[in-house]
Design an enzyme around this catalytic site. Structure first.
Site, PDB file in Angstrom:
ATOM      1  N   LEU A  13      27.504  28.038  46.226  1.00  0.00           N
ATOM      2  CA  LEU A  13      28.392  28.469  45.146  1.00  0.00           C
ATOM      3  C   LEU A  13      28.968  27.242  44.446  1.00  0.00           C
ATOM      4  CD1 LEU A  13      30.215  31.373  47.020  1.00  0.00           C
ATOM      5  CD2 LEU A  13      27.990  31.364  45.860  1.00  0.00           C
ATOM      6  N   ALA A  14      28.582  27.049  43.183  1.00  0.00           N
ATOM      7  CA  ALA A  14      28.979  25.841  42.458  1.00  0.00           C
ATOM      8  C   ALA A  14      29.337  26.146  41.009  1.00  0.00           C
ATOM      9  CB  ALA A  14      27.847  24.818  42.509  1.00  0.00           C
ATOM     10  N   GLY A  16      32.469  27.117  39.854  1.00  0.00           N
ATOM     11  CA  GLY A  16      33.881  26.969  39.511  1.00  0.00           C
ATOM     12  C   GLY A  16      34.174  25.731  38.676  1.00  0.00           C
ATOM     13  N   GLN A  84      26.073  32.292  36.816  1.00  0.00           N
ATOM     14  CA  GLN A  84      27.161  33.268  36.873  1.00  0.00           C
ATOM     15  C   GLN A  84      27.873  33.192  35.516  1.00  0.00           C
ATOM     16  OE1 GLN A  84      30.443  32.519  39.573  1.00  0.00           O
ATOM     17  NE2 GLN A  84      30.972  34.693  39.698  1.00  0.00           N
ATOM     18  N   THR A  90      33.739  35.252  44.255  1.00  0.00           N
ATOM     19  CA  THR A  90      32.632  34.750  45.071  1.00  0.00           C
ATOM     20  C   THR A  90      31.578  35.821  45.331  1.00  0.00           C
ATOM     21  OG1 THR A  90      34.025  35.208  47.000  1.00  0.00           O
ATOM     22  CG2 THR A  90      33.972  32.935  46.186  1.00  0.00           C
ATOM     23  N   HIS A 373      25.715 -15.369  28.587  1.00  0.00           N
ATOM     24  CA  HIS A 373      25.472 -16.317  29.675  1.00  0.00           C
ATOM     25  C   HIS A 373      26.238 -17.624  29.471  1.00  0.00           C
ATOM     26  CE1 HIS A 373      21.839 -13.781  29.954  1.00  0.00           C
ATOM     27  NE2 HIS A 373      21.629 -14.099  28.699  1.00  0.00           N
ATOM     28  N   SER A 415      21.435 -21.745  22.039  1.00  0.00           N
ATOM     29  CA  SER A 415      21.856 -22.222  23.357  1.00  0.00           C
ATOM     30  C   SER A 415      22.201 -23.714  23.331  1.00  0.00           C
ATOM     31  CB  SER A 415      20.744 -21.986  24.377  1.00  0.00           C
ATOM     32  OG  SER A 415      20.481 -20.609  24.516  1.00  0.00           O
ATOM     33  N   THR A 433      19.459 -24.529  18.451  1.00  0.00           N
ATOM     34  CA  THR A 433      19.700 -24.908  19.840  1.00  0.00           C
ATOM     35  C   THR A 433      19.994 -26.405  19.955  1.00  0.00           C
ATOM     36  OG1 THR A 433      18.296 -23.154  20.683  1.00  0.00           O
ATOM     37  CG2 THR A 433      18.612 -25.054  22.105  1.00  0.00           C
TER      38      THR A 433
END
Length: 473
Positions: A13-14, A16, A84, A90, A373, A415, A433
């Site tokens: 039962l899941a 709710g 459901q 239930t 980095h 870089s 760079t």
């Protein structure tokens, strides 16, 4: 010759909502030790011998179904769902599951989806009890507890036979004094269950179809076999965050015990100051320290070993392991770390990235900008969508004063570049760079300041020979 156990299907039962969790996420998808609680229940049912599992879904049905499919989809129809449409109790939930149960199943194991500590061994004992019960159409677990508040009470006659269950809201004062309670675990013969569900009514305090009413019907139809649980803790349901945390500690304890027995040392802890605020669906991992007036937004994640002091973390942001931050802000969806250091007055806007071994101080990193980095970014303003390459340094201090660096939207910093402040790099500009930038760079311009490369043929051979000869002297 040993009797073969009765073939069975499990119904979980899941459906709710779990309002006490105060979360947009369905209750059964809240995680313990990295897995939704519902998955532990399904695992327990399968381990107890269920040939297949029908999970009754309702609130958040699409999310729950998707999570089940991701975890158990490889098992085909072994785990499936039943809807459901309305929360009518239930008993109604089990009714909704019945059309999805294979006709060959002789018994149906009924479990609650919010009981992640279930012990498969106890479920196996229940199966054995039904097989030994003769004409009894149902077997159930019961538990003795010191505080039965909220639980249905087990009703027995003078001879000790179970004759029914009374829900707490419907119980008399005398019945509420009973300490034997119903933890919501049943194993019923399929034929009986179908008939019993058809006979349920809403004549009760909540106007719902109580599954518990089938026990009274069973008592009249051959008896209800009751197995008193030895490990009451394994039957506890999860209704709020405190219970979730307590259950997770139990699970972590089980995992830690297993690992410690194999020679592993495990230390887990988290420290959160009283002034800290954390919104729903945020995740605070182990060994995290949240200090001062830190705020963590909904759905944000603070990962292992991070230390945050007076930091605002907006919704959906991710702070990866071993990040240290103080007096700073992290925007929605931003990613920080691992091993980042946000010093005071760092403002990391939405969807920006600050990666490993990047340090910021008094710097604004605007939306979508990245420094992934090895960089120092002090006293700067990095424009929207800009990219700062590995090894970039903002040279902001001349020995006496601090100076600012401004990088325009969409700029690219290659870089191993040094940006000597004060300086402005325009929108869309490109810094090659290895360049040392000492003057402003216009929009869309290329700045390059490295020494021209020269190749000397055969020089390395001569150099190594000379060095080798020198080493012999």
């Amino acid at each position: 010759m040993a009797t073969q156990p009765t073939p069975l299907t499990a119904v979980v039962l899941a459906a709710g909502q779990g309002t006490r969790m105060k979360s947009a996420r369905p209750k059964v998808l809240h995680e313990l030790c990295g897995r939704p609680m519902l998955h532990y229940v399904v695992d327990a049912a399968l381990a107890a011998g269920a040939s297949d599992v029908v999970v009754v879904v309702g609130h958040g049905r699409d999310e729950v179904s998707a999570a089940l499919d991701k975890a158990f989809g490889a098992q085909g129809k072994k785990v499936r769902t039943a809807l459901q449409p309305q929360q009518r109790g239930t008993g109604d939930a089990v009714r909704c599951a019945m059309p999805h149960i294979d006709a060959t199943s002789e018994a149906i194991l009924i479990l609650c989806g919010d009981t992640p500590l279930l012990d498969p061994e106890q479920l196996t004992q229940l199966r054995g009890a039904l097989d030994r019960a003769g004409d009894a159409p149902i077997a159930m677990l019961t538990a003795e507890v010191s505080d039965p508040t909220g639980y249905g009470r087990i009703l027995r006659d003078a001879s000790g036979r179970v004759i029914g269950i009374r829900e707490h809201k419907d119980a008399t004062a005398e019945e509420r004094a009973i300490t034997e309670v119903n933890p919501g675990v049943y194993l019923a013969r399929s034929g009986f269950l179908g008939r019993a569900l058809a006979g349920l009514t809403t004549d009760n305090a909540q106007g719902e179809l109580y599954l518990t009413d089938i026990v009274a019907q069973a008592a009249k139809a051959g008896g209800a076999a009751a197995v008193v649980a030895r490990d009451v803790g394994s039957l506890v349901g999860i209704n709020d965050r405190a219970q979730l945390a307590a259950a997770e500690e139990v699970l972590y304890g089980r995992i830690a015990d297993r690992l410690r027995k194999s020679g592993v040392t495990i230390r887990t802890s988290a420290r959160i100051d009283a002034g800290v605020l954390v919104e729903p669906d945020a995740v605070i991992e182990h060994a995290v320290v949240l200090r001062g007036r830190t705020r963590v937004g909904a759905g944000a994640r603070i990962d292992v070993g991070s230390v945050l002091t007076d930091v605002v973390v907006e919704a959906g942001a991710s702070v990866k392991p071993y990040t240290v931050a103080s007096q700073s802000s992290i925007g929605a969806g931003a990613q920080i770390g691992p091993f980042s250091h946000l010093r005071p007055e760092s403002q990391i806007e939405a969807d920006a990235h600050i990666g490993n071994f990047v340090e910021t101080k008094k710097t604004v990193v605007r939306k979508g900008a990245k420094a992934n980095h090895l960089a120092y970014l002090g006293d700067g303003d990095i424009g929207e969508g800009a990219n700062v390459g590995a090894g970039t340094i903002f040279c902001n201090y001349d020995g006496f004063r601090k100076h600012r660096t401004e990088i325009g939207a969409g700029a690219f910093i290659g870089s191993d570049s040094q940006i000597v402040a004060p300086v402005k790099i325009g929108a869309g500009a490109y810094v090659a760079t290895g360049t040392t930038v000492t003057r402003d760079v216009p929009d869309e311009a290329l700045a390059i300041g490295r020494v021209k490369q020269e190749n000397k043929e055969g020089y390395a051979t001569r150099l190594k020979a000379r060095l080798k000869d020198a080493a012999k002297k």
